[in-house]
Design a protein around this motif. Structure first.
Motif, PDB file in Angstrom:
ATOM      1  N   THR A 137       1.002  -0.965   0.122  1.00 44.76           N
ATOM      2  CA  THR A 137      -0.190   0.237  -0.382  1.00 44.76           C
ATOM      3  C   THR A 137       1.331   0.869  -0.250  1.00 44.76           C
ATOM      4  OG1 THR A 137      -1.833  -1.074   0.942  1.00 44.76           O
ATOM      5  CG2 THR A 137      -2.132   0.961   1.568  1.00 44.76           C
ATOM      6  N   VAL A 138       1.755   1.389   0.650  1.00 42.37           N
ATOM      7  CA  VAL A 138       2.503   2.782   1.058  1.00 42.37           C
ATOM      8  C   VAL A 138       4.127   2.174   0.588  1.00 42.37           C
ATOM      9  CG1 VAL A 138       1.607   3.141   2.864  1.00 42.37           C
ATOM     10  CG2 VAL A 138       3.566   2.300   3.429  1.00 42.37           C
ATOM     11  N   GLY A 139       4.442   0.974  -0.262  1.00 42.70           N
ATOM     12  CA  GLY A 139       5.904   1.355  -0.304  1.00 42.70           C
ATOM     13  C   GLY A 139       6.488   1.982  -1.713  1.00 42.70           C
ATOM     14  N   GLU A 140       5.154   2.184  -2.184  1.00 41.60           N
ATOM     15  CA  GLU A 140       6.401   3.124  -3.539  1.00 41.60           C
ATOM     16  C   GLU A 140       6.393   4.551  -3.274  1.00 41.60           C
ATOM     17  OE1 GLU A 140       1.609   3.981  -5.159  1.00 41.60           O
ATOM     18  OE2 GLU A 140       2.639   2.978  -6.602  1.00 41.60           O
ATOM     19  N   LYS A 141       5.690   4.578  -1.823  1.00 41.49           N
ATOM     20  CA  LYS A 141       6.197   6.179  -1.371  1.00 41.49           C
ATOM     21  C   LYS A 141       7.444   6.161  -1.068  1.00 41.49           C
ATOM     22  CE  LYS A 141       1.515   6.854  -0.259  1.00 41.49           C
ATOM     23  NZ  LYS A 141       0.701   7.064   1.096  1.00 41.49           N
ATOM     24  N   THR A 142       7.966   5.237  -0.664  1.00 41.56           N
ATOM     25  CA  THR A 142       9.840   4.857   0.065  1.00 41.56           C
ATOM     26  C   THR A 142      11.266   4.785  -1.346  1.00 41.56           C
ATOM     27  OG1 THR A 142       9.045   3.159   1.391  1.00 41.56           O
ATOM     28  CG2 THR A 142       9.016   5.534   2.410  1.00 41.56           C
ATOM     29  N   ARG A 143      11.466   5.353  -0.829  1.00 41.84           N
ATOM     30  CA  ARG A 143      12.877   4.123  -1.554  1.00 41.84           C
ATOM     31  C   ARG A 143      12.830   2.288  -1.211  1.00 41.84           C
ATOM     32  NH1 ARG A 143      18.445   4.980   0.709  1.00 41.84           N
ATOM     33  NH2 ARG A 143      19.263   3.678  -1.911  1.00 41.84           N
ATOM     34  N   LEU A 144      12.965   1.957  -0.445  1.00 45.24           N
ATOM     35  CA  LEU A 144      12.641   0.667   0.228  1.00 45.24           C
ATOM     36  C   LEU A 144      11.509   0.150   0.497  1.00 45.24           C
ATOM     37  CD1 LEU A 144      15.570  -0.229   2.318  1.00 45.24           C
ATOM     38  CD2 LEU A 144      15.451  -0.838   0.184  1.00 45.24           C
ATOM     39  N   PRO A 145      10.457  -1.048   0.054  1.00 43.72           N
ATOM     40  CA  PRO A 145       9.095  -1.056   0.500  1.00 43.72           C
ATOM     41  C   PRO A 145       9.433  -1.383   1.908  1.00 43.72           C
ATOM     42  CG  PRO A 145       9.659  -1.844  -1.919  1.00 43.72           C
ATOM     43  CD  PRO A 145      10.791  -1.624  -0.803  1.00 43.72           C
ATOM     44  N   SER A 146       9.975  -2.404   2.627  1.00 46.69           N
ATOM     45  CA  SER A 146       9.862  -2.633   4.065  1.00 46.69           C
ATOM     46  C   SER A 146      10.832  -3.107   3.943  1.00 46.69           C
ATOM     47  CB  SER A 146       8.961  -3.694   4.033  1.00 46.69           C
ATOM     48  OG  SER A 146       9.410  -5.321   3.399  1.00 46.69           O
ATOM     49  N   LEU A 147      11.447  -3.719   5.562  1.00 46.50           N
ATOM     50  CA  LEU A 147      12.935  -3.881   5.747  1.00 46.50           C
ATOM     51  C   LEU A 147      12.382  -5.209   6.677  1.00 46.50           C
ATOM     52  CD1 LEU A 147      15.174  -1.029   7.610  1.00 46.50           C
ATOM     53  CD2 LEU A 147      15.634  -2.907   4.937  1.00 46.50           C
ATOM     54  N   GLU A 148      13.585  -6.150   6.615  1.00 48.38           N
ATOM     55  CA  GLU A 148      13.228  -7.767   7.791  1.00 48.38           C
ATOM     56  C   GLU A 148      14.131  -8.486   8.090  1.00 48.38           C
ATOM     57  OE1 GLU A 148       9.803  -7.113   4.742  1.00 48.38           O
ATOM     58  OE2 GLU A 148      11.884  -7.965   3.892  1.00 48.38           O
ATOM     59  N   LEU A 149      14.269  -7.531   9.798  1.00 47.88           N
ATOM     60  CA  LEU A 149      15.483  -7.645  10.454  1.00 47.88           C
ATOM     61  C   LEU A 149      15.478  -8.886  11.296  1.00 47.88           C
ATOM     62  CD1 LEU A 149      16.451  -4.085  10.852  1.00 47.88           C
ATOM     63  CD2 LEU A 149      17.250  -5.236   8.652  1.00 47.88           C
ATOM     64  N   ALA A 150      16.504  -9.305  12.023  1.00 46.97           N
ATOM     65  CA  ALA A 150      16.167 -10.250  12.557  1.00 46.97           C
ATOM     66  C   ALA A 150      17.814 -10.692  13.184  1.00 46.97           C
ATOM     67  CB  ALA A 150      16.396 -12.182  12.020  1.00 46.97           C
ATOM     68  N   ILE A 151      18.108 -11.388  14.225  1.00 44.05           N
ATOM     69  CA  ILE A 151      19.644 -11.951  15.257  1.00 44.05           C
ATOM     70  C   ILE A 151      20.267 -12.894  14.505  1.00 44.05           C
ATOM     71  CG2 ILE A 151      20.556 -12.048  17.149  1.00 44.05           C
ATOM     72  CD1 ILE A 151      20.015  -8.972  16.634  1.00 44.05           C
ATOM     73  N   ASP A 152      18.893 -14.094  14.430  1.00 44.29           N
ATOM     74  CA  ASP A 152      19.566 -15.550  14.340  1.00 44.29           C
ATOM     75  C   ASP A 152      19.436 -15.323  13.030  1.00 44.29           C
ATOM     76  OD1 ASP A 152      19.985 -15.869  17.061  1.00 44.29           O
ATOM     77  OD2 ASP A 152      18.015 -16.883  17.207  1.00 44.29           O
ATOM     78  N   PRO A 153      20.541 -16.734  12.702  1.00 41.63           N
ATOM     79  CA  PRO A 153      19.759 -16.886  10.974  1.00 41.63           C
ATOM     80  C   PRO A 153      18.896 -17.584  10.262  1.00 41.63           C
ATOM     81  CG  PRO A 153      22.244 -17.740  11.915  1.00 41.63           C
ATOM     82  CD  PRO A 153      21.085 -17.333  13.496  1.00 41.63           C
ATOM     83  N   ASN A 154      18.336 -16.891   9.280  1.00 40.99           N
ATOM     84  CA  ASN A 154      16.552 -18.264   9.222  1.00 40.99           C
ATOM     85  C   ASN A 154      16.679 -19.088   9.312  1.00 40.99           C
ATOM     86  OD1 ASN A 154      15.644 -15.729   7.032  1.00 40.99           O
ATOM     87  ND2 ASN A 154      17.345 -15.217   6.442  1.00 40.99           N
TER      88      ASN A 154
END
Length: 435
Positions: A137-154
């Motif tokens: 919905t709002v991702g086109e308004k910014t350089r990145l649509p979203s960030l997915e972060l974590a401490i542990d590996p996938n």
């Protein structure tokens, strides 16, 4: 400063292959004379594993108009008026009597998707998670649509807690595609500022600010005194993160202590988790993205917390079997995790956006998909909402809801505040009123 001189909210400082976004400034106000500055809303999820000590989580009194913090939530005392605490939320799609095991993976996958996943290994099928619905919905308004972060590996492999390991993911692009998390803070920084394309910078360890210095100087000469202060604070924050990254890199690869699972980094957890949360705040400050998710640890994480005096594994302690010493250790871990949220709120409150702050213009959903880790229940869920939602949320309260109110009622309400045009999400029965 001339009133006619304005810059766009998406303006970037560019130089030698890097792009530095700017924080909200008065000079970015609407071109139309007298128009109010737009208040962009942000949405973040901070997820913790293994459930909580229920006896110390919820406020003792169900007061709607005055927030009384429990022991586990006590780190939020400074930020009470920016906090909503919920009791009564449940997630029925995270539990089904026909499924024998797998509450960790099923609960995590269901947390933001609102769907019940089947205990099958021949097909992967979940649903679009709320963060990704908002990003659409709002991702086109910014350089990145979203960030997915974590401490542990996938999580890799075939079987994770009696389900395909794909279900050990929080964010889902669509029903078949979970989004991998990024745990390397340098990779996140490079992604935010496009610096990975410049080998000279990595070789010489130059600051990103060095490459846009001329534009910084030109901009500083045109803005107001209050904007100059905001720019200085923002650039200082960028440089501080660069220096912290450099310090982490100077130690070389992390040495793994014996008998610690490969997805654990216990000795480096504190600087790692704080840096990742600061990068999330930085991304919101510069309006690089308005959507982020952060997993403090994987489900089933058995990380010890020796810096707060706990050398036992978190998952082991969550199966407390009503032993008071184990329950107290879980409560201490809960309080530490909440202190991370308080730290993040403090940094967001320090970012000025016109007459408001970044915290005022954000919604941070904090919580877990499991209630009591000993019985793996998904009710009542430990959920906190931080921030003012750009003026759409009345905080400073404890909302004592009807028993087993769907978590999706809250998710639907948050999605609507981010512009999602929906009247139904998961098993919602209506958007939860938050004003």
């Amino acid at each position: 400063m001339k009133r006619s001189w304005m810059i766009n909210r998406r303006a970037l400082l560019r130089g030698a292959g890097v792009a530095l976004a700017l924080p909200a400034l008065d000079v970015m106000a609407a071109q139309k004379r007298g128009a109010a500055m737009t208040r962009p809303n942000r949405f973040a999820v901070v997820y913790t594993p293994n459930g909580v000590n229920m006896s110390q989580w919820f406020p003792s009194a169900p007061m709607r108009d005055e927030l009384q913090l429990s022991p586990s939530l006590s780190p939020l005392s400074k930020w009470k008026r920016h906090t909503l605490v919920f009791s009564g939320l449940g997630h029925e799609n995270a539990r089904r009597p026909e499924d024998r095991d797998g509450d960790h993976s099923r609960g995590l996958c269901s947390y933001l998707t609102g769907v019940h996943v089947q205990q099958r290994f021949d097909v992967i099928k979940a649903g679009v998670s709320l963060d990704q619905l908002i990003a659409q919905t709002v991702g086109e308004k910014t350089r990145l649509p979203s960030l997915e972060l974590a401490i542990d590996p996938n999580r890799g492999g075939q079987n994770c807690d009696s389900y395909p390991c794909a279900y050990m993911n929080l964010s889902w692009k669509n029903s078949e595609l979970p989004l991998p998390r990024e745990r390397d803070p340098k990779a996140v920084f490079d992604r935010l500022f496009n610096v990975g394309m410049d080998p000279a910078r990595d070789r010489l360890r130059r600051s990103i600010l060095d490459f846009v210095g001329a534009e910084i100087q030109q901009l500083s000469g045109k803005v107001s005194a209050s904007d100059a202060v905001r720019l200085d604070e923002y650039f200082t924050g960028v440089r501080e993160i660069e220096q912290r990254l450099a310090r982490l890199e100077s130690f070389g690869p992390l040495a793994r202590p014996p008998l610690v699972p490969p997805d654990e980094v216990p000795d480096e957890f504190v600087p790692h988790v704080e840096l990742m949360m600061d990068l999330m705040v930085l991304a919101f400050t510069a309006d690089i993205t308005r959507v982020a998710s952060f997993m403090v640890a994987n489900e089933n994480s058995n990380r010890p917390y020796p810096w707060i005096g706990i050398t036992d594994g978190h998952h082991d302690m969550s199966h407390h079997q009503h032993r008071s010493e184990r329950q107290e250790k879980v409560a201490k871990i809960d309080q530490y995790h909440v202190s991370l949220l308080a730290r993040m709120m403090e940094r967001m409150a320090a970012v000025k956006e016109g007459s408001h702050t970044l915290l005022d213009n954000s919604m941070v959903l904090y919580g877990a998909s499991i209630a009591d880790g000993d019985n793996h229940e998904h009710y009542p869920l430990p959920v906190v909402l931080a921030g003012g939602g750009a003026g759409t949320i009345r905080s400073g309260r404890h909302l004592h809801l009807r028993e087993k109110t769907p978590l999706c009622n809250l998710l639907l309400a948050l999605g609507q505040r981010m512009g999602v045009n929906a009247t139904q999400f998961g098993d919602s029965t209506g958007a939860l009123p938050l004003v």
